[in-house]
Write a protein that holds these residues in place. Structure first.
Motif, mmCIF file in Angstrom:
data_model
loop_
_atom_site.group_PDB
_atom_site.id
_atom_site.type_symbol
_atom_site.label_atom_id
_atom_site.label_comp_id
_atom_site.label_asym_id
_atom_site.label_seq_id
_atom_site.Cartn_x
_atom_site.Cartn_y
_atom_site.Cartn_z
ATOM 1 N N ASP A 1 36.720 37.801 40.032
ATOM 2 C CA ASP A 1 35.938 38.350 41.139
ATOM 3 C C ASP A 1 36.160 37.555 42.423
ATOM 4 O O ASP A 1 36.408 38.124 43.493
ATOM 5 C CB ASP A 1 34.447 38.339 40.796
ATOM 6 C CG ASP A 1 34.047 39.502 39.891
ATOM 7 O OD1 ASP A 1 34.910 40.344 39.585
ATOM 8 O OD2 ASP A 1 32.871 39.548 39.491
ATOM 9 N N ASP B 1 39.761 37.944 43.771
ATOM 10 C CA ASP B 1 39.940 39.203 44.494
ATOM 11 C C ASP B 1 39.217 39.167 45.840
ATOM 12 O O ASP B 1 39.729 39.674 46.852
ATOM 13 C CB ASP B 1 39.405 40.360 43.658
ATOM 14 C CG ASP B 1 40.269 40.646 42.435
ATOM 15 O OD1 ASP B 1 41.380 40.101 42.356
ATOM 16 O OD2 ASP B 1 39.812 41.412 41.561
ATOM 17 N N LYS C 1 26.390 41.312 34.403
ATOM 18 C CA LYS C 1 27.472 41.353 35.381
ATOM 19 C C LYS C 1 27.103 42.188 36.610
ATOM 20 O O LYS C 1 27.382 41.794 37.741
ATOM 21 C CB LYS C 1 28.729 41.927 34.730
ATOM 22 C CG LYS C 1 29.963 41.885 35.614
ATOM 23 C CD LYS C 1 30.381 40.468 35.888
ATOM 24 C CE LYS C 1 31.631 40.424 36.750
ATOM 25 N NZ LYS C 1 32.029 39.046 37.067
ATOM 26 N N ARG D 1 27.080 40.608 40.410
ATOM 27 C CA ARG D 1 27.920 41.104 41.500
ATOM 28 C C ARG D 1 27.072 41.611 42.666
ATOM 29 O O ARG D 1 27.390 41.365 43.828
ATOM 30 C CB ARG D 1 28.808 42.233 40.994
ATOM 31 C CG ARG D 1 30.078 41.780 40.299
ATOM 32 C CD ARG D 1 30.919 42.977 39.982
ATOM 33 N NE ARG D 1 32.222 42.608 39.460
ATOM 34 C CZ ARG D 1 33.105 43.481 39.023
ATOM 35 N NH1 ARG D 1 32.809 44.779 39.021
ATOM 36 N NH2 ARG D 1 34.280 43.088 38.569
ATOM 37 N N TYR E 1 33.172 41.520 48.721
ATOM 38 C CA TYR E 1 33.038 41.051 47.339
ATOM 39 C C TYR E 1 33.165 42.265 46.417
ATOM 40 O O TYR E 1 32.745 43.357 46.765
ATOM 41 C CB TYR E 1 31.697 40.338 47.121
ATOM 42 C CG TYR E 1 31.675 39.529 45.864
ATOM 43 C CD1 TYR E 1 32.175 38.228 45.833
ATOM 44 C CD2 TYR E 1 31.188 40.075 44.673
ATOM 45 C CE1 TYR E 1 32.193 37.502 44.665
ATOM 46 C CE2 TYR E 1 31.195 39.336 43.495
ATOM 47 C CZ TYR E 1 31.701 38.048 43.497
ATOM 48 O OH TYR E 1 31.726 37.328 42.335
ATOM 49 N N PRO E 2 33.751 42.104 45.215
ATOM 50 C CA PRO E 2 33.985 43.235 44.312
ATOM 51 C C PRO E 2 32.755 44.106 44.097
ATOM 52 O O PRO E 2 31.632 43.612 44.025
ATOM 53 C CB PRO E 2 34.426 42.560 43.019
ATOM 54 C CG PRO E 2 35.111 41.313 43.477
ATOM 55 C CD PRO E 2 34.314 40.855 44.677
ATOM 56 N N CYS F 1 29.939 46.726 42.603
ATOM 57 C CA CYS F 1 29.085 46.717 41.414
ATOM 58 C C CYS F 1 29.303 48.023 40.658
ATOM 59 O O CYS F 1 29.082 49.089 41.207
ATOM 60 C CB CYS F 1 27.615 46.610 41.816
ATOM 61 S SG CYS F 1 27.280 45.257 42.958
#
Length: 293
Positions: free
Chosen positions: A6, A9, A273, A277, A288-289, A291
């Motif tokens: 995460d 990326d 998770k 996120r 940010y990645p 959800c």
């Protein structure tokens, strides 16, 4: 994906992607200034990238700072003006660049010549004169005109050296902090971010690790920021020791995001998770990645 992927990326998204366009435009500006002030067709001589882009900690291309070095005879000429030779120098540089970019918005006053392109990219060109110690004298046309000194080379080299020393973790930390600053509207300049990150990472116990520890790095750096003295009005820049003046209070927002980081780490440890996120995105924004359930 795990926390390391995460953050890997996330950091990849923060790296500037427009390098080819940046270089092409800056080369065109440099070539014109070299022709008019040095009688040279070089696209690269007499210029250095400075600011966040020069330190390789920028995450956007809205402001790209460039120093263009002029001959000393040019300094003598404009310094001998009876009134505000600094403004006249900036206007000369502006007129030169306009020969190449005649349809581009160009402003020249204050301390820079700003070349603003329609896609949002802006170069702030600082005409300057290099001193024997490697620092630069540059014009400030405000209040009747004066000369100022800047010393970006030690800042660039200090950040680069500590980035290598910290297993290449310093520059990503600087970029992540900029993402937080932009998302939370934090009143901090880029040089202060880089300096505080530079000071923090030297004592951070996981500085030799990588993305797997970036959740801890975020948490611990927010704690470091939150514990700065709110009465402190200035810091000394990494490398150059020039003064960096406070723009506003950032400690309370850092404290809020420290608490969010603690929550995100707890969610991750429990296998939650989605919640982890979502909480990191509350801190850093949409880079940010995403959800997904």
């Amino acid at each position: 994906m795990g926390i390391a992927k995460d953050f890997e990326d996330f950091c990849a998204k923060l790296i500037i992607q427009d390098e080819v366009k940046i270089v092409a435009r800056c080369n065109a500006i440099t070539k014109r200034l070299n022709l008019d002030f040095w009688g040279s067709y070089s696209e690269t001589n007499h210029r250095i990238y400075v600011g966040s882009y020069g330190r390789d900690t920028a995450i956007g291309v809205s402001d790209l700072d460039v120093i263009f070095m002029l001959p000393y005879q040019t300094y003598i000429r404009y310094n001998n003006y009876l009134y505000n030779g600094q403004s006249s120098l900036l206007q000369s540089v502006k007129a030169s660049i306009r020969k190449t970019y005649s349809n581009t918005e160009i402003g020249g006053d204050g301390q820079v010549v700003a070349v603003s392109f329609s896609d949002g990219m802006k170069f702030e060109v600082v005409p300057a004169f290099e001193k024997e110690d490697g620092s630069f004298t540059y014009p400030d046309s405000n209040d009747g005109g004066k000369w100022k000194i800047t010393n970006p080379k030690p800042e660039i080299s200090s950040i680069a050296e500590r980035n290598i020393w910290s297993n290449w973790n310093l520059k990503p930390l600087c970029r992540m902090t900029r993402a937080w600053k932009n998302y939370w509207s934090v009143p901090m300049g880029g040089l202060l971010i880089d300096t505080l990150a530079y000071n923090f990472i030297v004592n951070w116990k996981y500085r030799d690790k990588s993305y797997l520890y970036y959740d801890f790095m975020s948490r611990d750096f927010f704690s470091y920021l939150a514990n700065q003295d709110p009465k402190q009005s200035y810091w000394r820049a990494a490398g150059s020791s020039q003064y960096i003046w406070r723009k506003g209070l950032f400690e309370s927002k850092a404290k809020q995001c420290y608490n969010l980081a603690v929550d995100a780490i707890a969610y991750e440890s429990k296998g939650m998770k989605y919640s982890a996120r979502q909480t990191w995105r509350e801190i850093y924004g949409t880079a940010y990645p995403t959800c997904s359930i």
